[in-house]
Scaffold this motif. Structure first.
Motif, PDB file in Angstrom:
ATOM      1  N   ALA A 118       0.417  -1.124  -0.123  1.00  0.00           N
ATOM      2  CA  ALA A 118      -0.526   0.159   0.102  1.00  0.00           C
ATOM      3  C   ALA A 118       0.893   1.120  -0.167  1.00  0.00           C
ATOM      4  O   ALA A 118       2.177   1.661   1.102  1.00  0.00           O
ATOM      5  N   VAL A 153      -2.641  -1.233  15.124  1.00  0.00           N
ATOM      6  CA  VAL A 153      -2.944  -0.697  13.209  1.00  0.00           C
ATOM      7  C   VAL A 153      -4.566  -0.329  13.412  1.00  0.00           C
ATOM      8  O   VAL A 153      -5.558  -0.920  14.869  1.00  0.00           O
ATOM      9  N   ILE A 155      -8.119   1.424  11.621  1.00  0.00           N
ATOM     10  CA  ILE A 155      -8.519   1.704  10.702  1.00  0.00           C
ATOM     11  C   ILE A 155      -9.460   2.389  10.508  1.00  0.00           C
ATOM     12  O   ILE A 155     -10.929   2.606  11.126  1.00  0.00           O
ATOM     13  N   PHE A 185      -5.621   2.084   2.370  1.00  0.00           N
ATOM     14  CA  PHE A 185      -6.956   1.371   2.590  1.00  0.00           C
ATOM     15  C   PHE A 185      -6.660   0.072   2.129  1.00  0.00           C
ATOM     16  O   PHE A 185      -7.690   0.884   0.369  1.00  0.00           O
ATOM     17  N   LEU A 186      -6.706  -1.286   1.396  1.00  0.00           N
ATOM     18  CA  LEU A 186      -6.668  -2.374   0.542  1.00  0.00           C
ATOM     19  C   LEU A 186      -7.918  -2.602   0.577  1.00  0.00           C
ATOM     20  O   LEU A 186      -7.732  -3.014   2.026  1.00  0.00           O
ATOM     21  N   GLU A 190      -7.010 -12.155   2.823  1.00  0.00           N
ATOM     22  CA  GLU A 190      -5.582 -11.880   3.331  1.00  0.00           C
ATOM     23  C   GLU A 190      -5.416 -12.966   3.241  1.00  0.00           C
ATOM     24  O   GLU A 190      -5.896 -14.719   3.760  1.00  0.00           O
ATOM     25  N   MET A 271      -2.314  -9.408   1.414  1.00  0.00           N
ATOM     26  CA  MET A 271      -3.601  -9.768  -0.064  1.00  0.00           C
ATOM     27  C   MET A 271      -3.562  -9.802  -1.160  1.00  0.00           C
ATOM     28  O   MET A 271      -3.405  -9.184  -1.690  1.00  0.00           O
ATOM     29  N   ILE A 280       0.804  -6.357   3.321  1.00  0.00           N
ATOM     30  CA  ILE A 280      -0.457  -5.986   4.666  1.00  0.00           C
ATOM     31  C   ILE A 280       0.755  -5.911   5.619  1.00  0.00           C
ATOM     32  O   ILE A 280       1.506  -4.449   6.347  1.00  0.00           O
TER      33      ILE A 280
END
Ligand code: AMP
Ligand code: GLY
Length: 414
Positions: A118, A153, A155, A185-186, A190, A271, A280
């Motif tokens: 990312a 982490v 989000i 943001f992907l 995963e 991912m 990731i």
């Protein structure tokens, strides 16, 4: 042969179990180990970060090979200390383990060597970070830079949440001296690709999938992992070849090039996005709980495999074709506050593998002693059968304070 395994969780139980299957029948020590490990190894009361004591123990007991489980041991410099004394140890140096310990190090390396990941930027200033977030899109991914035991982490789906998080990470002292990596943001499935790495020589383990959220349908807070399985139908041979060539091999080569060659397990948290497979995160160690579903499939001699890597040689590994699926039993309340000391019964009826994560013996009875308590891992010709077996065995375990997810592996059946 005397072997020492450092650590005390389900991952280390799986490592000890793999070693115990070796035809060399090694004498296994575990520091500090746990109640399950104690059935296969001699547990010694040394913590995983007590480097000097570990070293003393290894020397005093003619330990010929040491295998490191936790990242805390790596960060404490256990590999450096053992190597300085000429002792054989499986794991990366503290400098090489930076690929996990520092998100910024990992991101810079990936950018420099063109490893797909990312887009990102790194900040120490709250104002500059907020500026960047305001100009970008939501959700945005905020990662505290440093070892944060999986809690670093966030989000953020709203600007308010992003601001509050950045305040926590950069202005308050809650996380300590702060640096934050802000990422694009992907989306996608995963999976975890772990490789044995000895400098530029790499050897893949079967791919696995972790389940990080506490509750079914990936709801609830992030945890250390509530279940895992292998193989994954959505990772094609082509995907695998791509990930090995463009990600894992490239990073192994890059570490050599940077003067911090990696030895041990390089864990790619990957991912499968609509734009291809992207990184990731990297870990510098065996994943937990992935290891507990992957190592049961190792049919080669684990002593030979770990020794080869520790000697900087490519290991020869063979894996069974069986599907393996595991379900974690966790204390009610985990990953938040939870009580300990609840009696666990019925484990003797379990036919699958049963790895201990957080248990203890109290007055001759097995009791809960951690957030994640036990891991039931079943193997079968198909994933469906493995899931069925694991569910049947979970039902045999009696305890008043445990919960588990009922949907582990379902993503493979979509
Ligand atoms: P990490 O500790 O970096 O593995 O992040 C924990 C979890 O956050 C990952 O397993 C992902 O589910 C999620 N995550 C991390 N980075 C991203 C990203 N760039 N886009 C979407 N999800 C992410
Ligand atoms: N399963 C994720 C980790 O080991 O960090």
């Amino acid at each position: 042969m005397n072997v020492l395994v450092i650590g005390s969780g389900g991952r280390e139980h799986a490592i000890v179990e793999a070693l115990s299957r070796s035809p060399k029948a090694p004498k296994i020590y575990a520091a500090p180990g746990n109640a399950g490990i104690a059935q296969l190894a001699e547990c010694v009361a040394i913590k995983d970060t007590e480097v000097e004591k570990l070293l003393e123990f290894a020397k005093a007991n003619n330990v010929e090979l040491t295998v490191v489980g936790p990242e805390a041991s790596l960060a404490a410099g256990v590999v450096d200390a053992f190597r300085a004394e000429g002792l054989k140890i499986f794991g990366p140096t503290k400098a090489a383990a930076e690929i996990e310990a520092s998100k910024d190090f990992a991101k810079r390396l990936m950018k420099k060597y063109d490893v797909p990941t990312a887009d990102y930027a790194t900040f120490t200033s709250f104002d500059e970070a907020m500026d960047y977030v305001r100009k970008g899109t939501l959700p945005t991914v905020l990662k505290y830079d440093g070892l944060a035991a999986g809690k670093g982490v966030v989000i953020a789906t709203t600007m308010e949440e992003a601001e509050a998080t950045l305040r926590d990470m950069l202005l308050d002292t809650k996380f300590g001296e702060g640096r934050v990596v802000i990422e694009e943001f992907l989306t996608g499935e995963e999976f975890s690709l772990m490789c044995f790495v000895a400098g530029n020589k790499i050897s893949a383990m079967p791919v696995a999938q972790d389940h990080k959220r506490a509750y079914d349908n990936d709801e609830g807070p992030n945890t250390g992992g509530m279940g895992a399985y292998t193989e994954l139908p959505f990772v094609s041979a082509e995907d695998h070849a791509y990930a090995m060539e463009k990600i894992m091999q490239r990073v192994a080569d890059a570490m050599v090039e940077e003067g911090v060659p990696f030895t041990g397990v390089l864990y790619g948290g990957l991912m499968k996005t609509p734009q291809g497979i992207k990184v990731i995160e990297f870990n510098a160690r065996f994943g937990d709980p992935e290891t507990e579903v992957v190592l049961p499939r190792l049919t080669s001699d684990a002593v030979d495999v770990f020794t080869a890597v520790a000697e900087n040689r490519a290991p020869e590994t063979e894996w069974s074709e069986e599907a393996t699926l595991g379900i974690v039993l966790a204390s009610k309340g985990y990953p938040g506050d939870y009580a300990k000391g609840f009696v666990i019964r019925g484990t003797e009826r379990v036919e699958s593998k049963l790895y201990h994560m957080g248990t203890a013996m109290k007055d001759g009875e097995l009791v809960t002693n951690g957030g994640r308590v036990m891991f039931v891992v079943a193997s079968a010709p198909t994933l469906r059968e493995a899931q069925q077996k694991a569910r049947e065995d979970i039902a045999k375990i009696e305890c008043d304070n445990l919960f588990h997810r009922t949907d582990i592996g379902n993503k493979a059946f979509k």
